[in-house]
Design an enzyme around this catalytic site. Structure first.
Site, short mmCIF file in Angstrom:
data_model
loop_
_atom_site.label_atom_id
_atom_site.label_comp_id
_atom_site.label_asym_id
_atom_site.label_seq_id
_atom_site.Cartn_x
_atom_site.Cartn_y
_atom_site.Cartn_z
N ASP A 1 103.93 55.30 -35.92
CA ASP A 1 105.28 55.84 -36.03
C ASP A 1 106.23 55.35 -34.95
OD1 ASP A 1 107.27 57.84 -37.04
OD2 ASP A 1 106.93 58.68 -35.05
N ASP B 1 103.45 56.06 -30.13
CA ASP B 1 102.16 56.71 -30.20
C ASP B 1 101.28 56.02 -31.24
OD1 ASP B 1 103.35 57.45 -32.57
OD2 ASP B 1 103.84 59.47 -31.90
N TYR C 1 107.46 67.73 -35.18
CA TYR C 1 107.76 66.30 -35.11
C TYR C 1 108.75 65.86 -36.18
CZ TYR C 1 103.97 66.52 -31.85
OH TYR C 1 103.21 66.85 -30.77
N GLU D 1 112.02 55.65 -26.31
CA GLU D 1 110.99 55.47 -27.33
C GLU D 1 111.57 54.84 -28.59
OE1 GLU D 1 107.23 57.88 -29.26
OE2 GLU D 1 108.98 59.03 -28.62
#
Length: 526
Positions: A106, A109, A259, A499
């Site tokens: 994704d 991670d 999430y 990220e």
């Protein structure tokens, strides 16, 4: 991907730019082809014209952006282009006696979240369908098709749908995953699985997966008809499942709220039905987006932002194709197109209905988490709408009495792309690997750990906390981007800004594909 607070907001478009003498000939040929096609006909059809001159800046950026799909690949890597990546997740799915080894991680991670991954596949398919000729002109069409198939193939999405009313939507345990900092090649944490089914429905994720498979079936329709048919069969089944057993996966499976919490499934149902209509020509799907479902879910007159969570603006633009090119102007389609124009009006900075939510440098602004996602996705839609207007010879749209031309929309799209690529107060490219100044401390496990390092679950955190730049460049990563005050803290511990995500790659690839040549005419993909 770290825990994120998700938000979506409301928001208040390319006559031909003759910029270089060398471009004029290509543009004239395009217009002549369009004019010849329209003469004597009351129903304009989309046609392919020769692309304009290659824009080297956007071409270079597209080639970089495409690489992040390779960075994120799970499974046994074929023709691996990323030196610091290797095989990983090869036993994913074994718990259910399935092969779910492929797909893509994704973000920074090792999670495979089905909802945003399916959105990634749908948007990448859309980009290929609209701009495949331009991708091909710069040798990026085959890589895009390969990346798409890595998600939709029998090693992931197809196998994730083992029966009509079962869909596996997650591989990996988020808590276990986020308690480790290791390379995907070395991970030892539990790879549990989550599914939606009749007792635990997940309409939005099942419908988005149906949209992904329907759109991908169009991509592979001529190059692999058998594979295309398989994808379409799964798409139809998943849509039926999503619609018949309505329920949000955020309710059925509360742990997903941390999430990728869904704010509703109506947009995904309309989005999936729209793609299934394009893939099949079956009028029942067109009827589905009208009538009762239109009243329940379409939210006409209320422009929204396009994202992994909200597909309404994308649906409105996609359905406007039918008005531009197929002569479908009945009440429902006309209203989708009218709302699409309201979306465009809200994006144009000089429009009377323009959203005021922008940075001083001109980036449209919705959320501090992953701030580029909404402006880049919106810019992709604006580029599409601009090219729909150009191809159908639609001179302008009206925004509260003011008229705007296709060039206005294209200029907006370019402004967002340019900001991301470095034309901003920080003079920083937020696309890793592009330009001379881009983030060096990307929040990404694989990029932060040397390929020859041996780490367990927790001792790898020394690489997260290291003051040294990442030893590996996550080429093509579109990071979380600037704050509203146009500052960026380049730190691996700053997951809010640092990220990247795979779905970011889909929207930036779509946007850049629309800009790699100086003019384009979209083509029919049905």
């Amino acid at each position: 991907m770290e825990e994120k607070s998700r938000s979506k907001g409301g928001c208040g478009w390319f006559v031909l730019l003759v910029v270089l003498a060398g471009v004029v000939a290509a543009i004239v040929i395009t217009i002549m082809k369009i004019s010849d096609h329209h003469s004597g006909s009351g129903k304009p059809e989309p046609v392919s014209g020769p692309p304009g001159a290659i824009d080297e800046k956007y071409t270079a950026a597209l080639k970089v952006a495409m690489k992040f799909f390779d960075v994120q690949k799970s499974g046994r890597l074929e023709k691996n282009e990323i030196s610091w990546r290797g095989d990983s997740g090869v036993k994913d799915g074994s718990e259910a006696k399935l092969d779910l080894s492929k797909g893509m991680y994704d973000a920074g991670d090792h999670m495979k979240f089905g909802f945003p991954m399916a959105f990634t596949a749908t948007v990448l398919s859309w980009a290929i369908l609209e701009y495949g000729d331009q991708m091909d002109a710069v040798n990026q069409l085959k890589p895009a098709q390969d990346s798409l198939k890595w998600i939709t193939d029998t090693d992931y999405l197809i196998n994730a749908h083992p029966s009509e009313n079962v869909l596996y939507i997650q591989v990996g345990d988020p808590e276990a995953d986020h308690n480790c900092w290791d390379r995907p090649e070395d991970m030892t944490e539990k790879r549990s699985m989550v599914q939606v089914s009749i007792p635990s429905p997940g309409t939005e994720v099942a419908a988005e997966t149906a949209a992904a498979m329907a759109s991908a079936s169009l991509v592979f329709k001529t190059i692999d008809p058998t594979y295309s048919s398989v994808l379409l069969r799964h798409a139809k089944q998943l849509f039926t499942f999503a619609d018949k057993y309505r329920g949000s996966y955020s309710v059925s499976i509360p742990e997903v709220q941390t999430y990728y919490n869904s704010t509703g499934y109506g947009d995904e149902l309309l989005w999936a039905a729209s793609w299934l209509y394009h893939a099949t020509g079956d009028d029942s799907y067109l009827q589905y987006v009208s009538g009762q479902n239109e009243r329940l879910f379409a939210k006409f007159g209320s422009p929204t932002w396009f994202s992994w969570d909200n597909k309404l603006a994308g649906t409105q633009v996609l359905l406007s194709r039918l008005s531009f090119f197929d002569g479908k102007n009945n009440g429902g389609i006309a209203m989708y197109k009218q709302t699409a124009e309201a979306v465009m009006s809200g994006l144009l900075p000089d429009s009377p209905t323009a959203t005021k939510s922008r940075t001083d440098g001109g980036l449209t602004w919705v959320s501090e988490w992953n701030s580029p996602q909404h402006p880049v996705a919106s810019a992709f839609l604006a580029a599409l709408y601009s090219d729909y207007m150009l191809t159908s010879r639609t001179a302008s749209i009206s925004c509260d009495g003011e008229t705007y031309e296709p060039a206005d929309l294209r200029n907006f799209a370019k402004s967002q792309a340019d900001y991301i690529l470095g034309t901003n107060p920080m003079e920083m490219s937020f696309l890793v690997g592009y330009g001379e100044n881009y983030p060096q401390y990307v929040h990404h496990r694989g990029a932060s750990i040397p390929a020859n390092a041996t780490t367990g679950c927790t001792d790898g955190f020394k690489w997260l906390n290291s003051t040294d730049p990442n030893p590996n460049i996550a080429d093509g990563a579109l990071v979380g981007g600037p704050f509203l005050n146009e500052t960026y803290i380049d730190s691996r511990n700053n997951s809010m800004q640092g990220e990247p995500s795979t779905y970011n790659s889909a929207v930036i690839v779509g946007l850049l594909s629309s800009l790699v040549t100086t003019s384009s005419a979209v083509k029919s993909f049905t």
